[in-house]
Design a protein around this motif. Structure first.
Motif, PDB file in Angstrom:
ATOM      1  N   SER A  39      32.317  35.016  49.022  1.00  0.00           N
ATOM      2  CA  SER A  39      33.380  35.982  48.775  1.00  0.00           C
ATOM      3  C   SER A  39      33.826  35.915  47.320  1.00  0.00           C
ATOM      4  CB  SER A  39      34.567  35.740  49.705  1.00  0.00           C
ATOM      5  OG  SER A  39      35.216  34.543  49.357  1.00  0.00           O
ATOM      6  N   ILE A  40      34.295  37.062  46.851  1.00  0.00           N
ATOM      7  CA  ILE A  40      34.857  37.188  45.505  1.00  0.00           C
ATOM      8  C   ILE A  40      36.249  37.787  45.679  1.00  0.00           C
ATOM      9  CG2 ILE A  40      34.690  38.345  43.265  1.00  0.00           C
ATOM     10  CD1 ILE A  40      31.640  38.627  43.827  1.00  0.00           C
ATOM     11  N   GLN A  41      37.227  37.175  45.049  1.00  0.00           N
ATOM     12  CA  GLN A  41      38.577  37.725  45.072  1.00  0.00           C
ATOM     13  C   GLN A  41      39.050  37.916  43.637  1.00  0.00           C
ATOM     14  OE1 GLN A  41      41.713  35.292  46.733  1.00  0.00           O
ATOM     15  NE2 GLN A  41      43.079  37.036  46.938  1.00  0.00           N
ATOM     16  N   ILE A  42      39.527  39.121  43.341  1.00  0.00           N
ATOM     17  CA  ILE A  42      40.137  39.414  42.041  1.00  0.00           C
ATOM     18  C   ILE A  42      41.639  39.407  42.277  1.00  0.00           C
ATOM     19  CG2 ILE A  42      40.257  41.022  40.113  1.00  0.00           C
ATOM     20  CD1 ILE A  42      37.397  39.935  40.680  1.00  0.00           C
ATOM     21  N   THR A  43      42.350  38.569  41.525  1.00  0.00           N
ATOM     22  CA  THR A  43      43.759  38.335  41.838  1.00  0.00           C
ATOM     23  C   THR A  43      44.609  38.211  40.574  1.00  0.00           C
ATOM     24  OG1 THR A  43      45.204  37.017  43.259  1.00  0.00           O
ATOM     25  CG2 THR A  43      43.512  35.818  42.005  1.00  0.00           C
ATOM     26  N   THR A  44      45.842  37.796  40.777  1.00  0.00           N
ATOM     27  CA  THR A  44      46.820  37.654  39.697  1.00  0.00           C
ATOM     28  C   THR A  44      46.787  36.251  39.087  1.00  0.00           C
ATOM     29  OG1 THR A  44      48.538  36.867  41.197  1.00  0.00           O
ATOM     30  CG2 THR A  44      48.373  39.269  40.885  1.00  0.00           C
ATOM     31  N   ASP A  45      47.410  36.123  37.933  1.00  0.00           N
ATOM     32  CA  ASP A  45      47.573  34.802  37.313  1.00  0.00           C
ATOM     33  C   ASP A  45      48.382  33.874  38.217  1.00  0.00           C
ATOM     34  OD1 ASP A  45      46.124  34.904  34.966  1.00  0.00           O
ATOM     35  OD2 ASP A  45      47.855  35.246  33.665  1.00  0.00           O
ATOM     36  N   THR A  62      43.936  30.008  35.305  1.00  0.00           N
ATOM     37  CA  THR A  62      42.605  29.847  34.738  1.00  0.00           C
ATOM     38  C   THR A  62      41.830  31.121  35.011  1.00  0.00           C
ATOM     39  OG1 THR A  62      40.697  28.367  34.602  1.00  0.00           O
ATOM     40  CG2 THR A  62      41.612  28.755  36.807  1.00  0.00           C
ATOM     41  N   ASP A  63      40.679  31.275  34.402  1.00  0.00           N
ATOM     42  CA  ASP A  63      39.930  32.517  34.571  1.00  0.00           C
ATOM     43  C   ASP A  63      39.200  32.602  35.900  1.00  0.00           C
ATOM     44  OD1 ASP A  63      38.103  30.545  33.826  1.00  0.00           O
ATOM     45  OD2 ASP A  63      37.168  31.733  32.241  1.00  0.00           O
ATOM     46  N   VAL A  64      38.570  31.514  36.324  1.00  0.00           N
ATOM     47  CA  VAL A  64      37.790  31.543  37.559  1.00  0.00           C
ATOM     48  C   VAL A  64      37.854  30.181  38.255  1.00  0.00           C
ATOM     49  CG1 VAL A  64      35.616  30.982  36.367  1.00  0.00           C
ATOM     50  CG2 VAL A  64      35.532  32.145  38.573  1.00  0.00           C
ATOM     51  N   PRO A  89      44.156  39.218  34.944  1.00  0.00           N
ATOM     52  CA  PRO A  89      44.807  39.116  33.632  1.00  0.00           C
ATOM     53  C   PRO A  89      44.063  38.201  32.649  1.00  0.00           C
ATOM     54  CG  PRO A  89      46.443  38.985  35.363  1.00  0.00           C
ATOM     55  CD  PRO A  89      45.096  38.904  36.025  1.00  0.00           C
ATOM     56  N   ARG A  90      43.535  37.070  33.123  1.00  0.00           N
ATOM     57  CA  ARG A  90      42.768  36.165  32.243  1.00  0.00           C
ATOM     58  C   ARG A  90      41.505  36.871  31.760  1.00  0.00           C
ATOM     59  NH1 ARG A  90      45.811  33.109  30.006  1.00  0.00           N
ATOM     60  NH2 ARG A  90      47.372  34.299  31.061  1.00  0.00           N
ATOM     61  N   ALA A  91      40.847  37.597  32.661  1.00  0.00           N
ATOM     62  CA  ALA A  91      39.625  38.322  32.285  1.00  0.00           C
ATOM     63  C   ALA A  91      39.929  39.377  31.219  1.00  0.00           C
ATOM     64  CB  ALA A  91      38.993  38.974  33.511  1.00  0.00           C
ATOM     65  N   GLU A  92      41.050  40.062  31.359  1.00  0.00           N
ATOM     66  CA  GLU A  92      41.444  41.063  30.356  1.00  0.00           C
ATOM     67  C   GLU A  92      41.664  40.426  28.987  1.00  0.00           C
ATOM     68  OE1 GLU A  92      43.760  44.954  31.817  1.00  0.00           O
ATOM     69  OE2 GLU A  92      44.918  43.105  32.006  1.00  0.00           O
ATOM     70  N   ILE A  93      42.369  39.310  28.966  1.00  0.00           N
ATOM     71  CA  ILE A  93      42.645  38.614  27.693  1.00  0.00           C
ATOM     72  C   ILE A  93      41.340  38.154  27.049  1.00  0.00           C
ATOM     73  CG2 ILE A  93      43.652  36.504  26.706  1.00  0.00           C
ATOM     74  CD1 ILE A  93      45.933  36.865  28.845  1.00  0.00           C
ATOM     75  N   GLN A  94      40.480  37.533  27.832  1.00  0.00           N
ATOM     76  CA  GLN A  94      39.204  37.035  27.299  1.00  0.00           C
ATOM     77  C   GLN A  94      38.314  38.187  26.844  1.00  0.00           C
ATOM     78  OE1 GLN A  94      39.226  32.994  30.004  1.00  0.00           O
ATOM     79  NE2 GLN A  94      37.612  34.439  30.384  1.00  0.00           N
ATOM     80  N   GLN A  97      39.546  39.314  23.474  1.00  0.00           N
ATOM     81  CA  GLN A  97      39.183  38.335  22.443  1.00  0.00           C
ATOM     82  C   GLN A  97      37.701  38.427  22.079  1.00  0.00           C
ATOM     83  OE1 GLN A  97      40.405  34.740  24.453  1.00  0.00           O
ATOM     84  NE2 GLN A  97      42.482  34.809  23.612  1.00  0.00           N
ATOM     85  N   ARG A  98      36.872  38.762  23.044  1.00  0.00           N
ATOM     86  CA  ARG A  98      35.423  38.791  22.833  1.00  0.00           C
ATOM     87  C   ARG A  98      34.897  40.177  22.503  1.00  0.00           C
ATOM     88  NH1 ARG A  98      35.110  34.724  27.882  1.00  0.00           N
ATOM     89  NH2 ARG A  98      35.508  32.838  26.683  1.00  0.00           N
ATOM     90  N   GLY A  99      35.774  41.172  22.546  1.00  0.00           N
ATOM     91  CA  GLY A  99      35.395  42.514  22.129  1.00  0.00           C
ATOM     92  C   GLY A  99      34.544  43.298  23.115  1.00  0.00           C
ATOM     93  N   HIS A 100      34.753  43.083  24.405  1.00  0.00           N
ATOM     94  CA  HIS A 100      34.041  43.885  25.398  1.00  0.00           C
ATOM     95  C   HIS A 100      34.995  44.272  26.528  1.00  0.00           C
ATOM     96  CE1 HIS A 100      32.859  39.621  26.633  1.00  0.00           C
ATOM     97  NE2 HIS A 100      33.578  40.024  27.652  1.00  0.00           N
ATOM     98  N   PRO A 101      34.586  45.185  27.394  1.00  0.00           N
ATOM     99  CA  PRO A 101      35.467  45.642  28.477  1.00  0.00           C
ATOM    100  C   PRO A 101      35.762  44.540  29.499  1.00  0.00           C
ATOM    101  CG  PRO A 101      33.576  47.121  28.206  1.00  0.00           C
ATOM    102  CD  PRO A 101      33.326  45.926  27.353  1.00  0.00           C
ATOM    103  N   ALA A 102      36.905  44.674  30.171  1.00  0.00           N
ATOM    104  CA  ALA A 102      37.316  43.694  31.175  1.00  0.00           C
ATOM    105  C   ALA A 102      36.286  43.576  32.297  1.00  0.00           C
ATOM    106  CB  ALA A 102      38.685  44.051  31.739  1.00  0.00           C
ATOM    107  N   ILE A 103      35.680  44.685  32.707  1.00  0.00           N
ATOM    108  CA  ILE A 103      34.699  44.625  33.790  1.00  0.00           C
ATOM    109  C   ILE A 103      33.506  43.759  33.403  1.00  0.00           C
ATOM    110  CG2 ILE A 103      33.471  46.748  33.164  1.00  0.00           C
ATOM    111  CD1 ILE A 103      34.197  45.446  36.729  1.00  0.00           C
TER     112      ILE A 103
END
Length: 118
Positions: A39-45, A62-64, A89-94, A97-103
């Motif tokens: 399973s994969i869950q996308i959630t909040t900080d 943390t991110d994952v 939210p961590r994925a968006e920040i990273q 910082q890395r210059g690519h889309p959140a997805i």
């Protein structure tokens, strides 16, 4: 089978197909059995921080997180690899910082999580 759960507040921002595609390609690349599931869950900080505090004794988001299971169903021989929890939210920040889309960052975190499950 890949079970994908996205917190309601992020459902409009993420297409499940992008997540499932990254997961399936990773499983294929790693030559894992077709009947492996996780399973994969996308959630909040806040949610990932609570899990991080409870299971890793780190009181910060943390991110994952990956929780390996490795349970084999005696009836059909399928393996449940475990659970992957990702902070949007961590994925968006990273991603910023890395210059690519959140997805794209989330896809990288899925790959990272699958590797931990294995």
């Amino acid at each position: 089978m890949i079970n994908i759960e996205i917190d309601k507040i992020y459902q409009d921002q993420i297409q499940r197909t992008f997540l499932k595609d990254a997961a399936e390609k990773t499983l294929t690349f790693l030559s894992l059995p077709d009947n492996a599931s996780f399973s994969i869950q996308i959630t909040t900080d806040q949610h990932i921080q609570a899990l991080n505090r409870k299971f890793r004794h780190h009181d910060h988001p943390t991110d994952v997180l990956a929780f390996p299971a490795g349970h084999v169903d005696p009836e059909d021989g399928s393996t449940y690899l475990g659970d992957i929890i990702i902070s949007y939210p961590r994925a968006e920040i990273q991603a910023e910082q890395r210059g690519h889309p959140a997805i794209q960052e989330i896809q990288l975190l899925i790959i990272h999580g699958i590797l931990h499950l294995c």
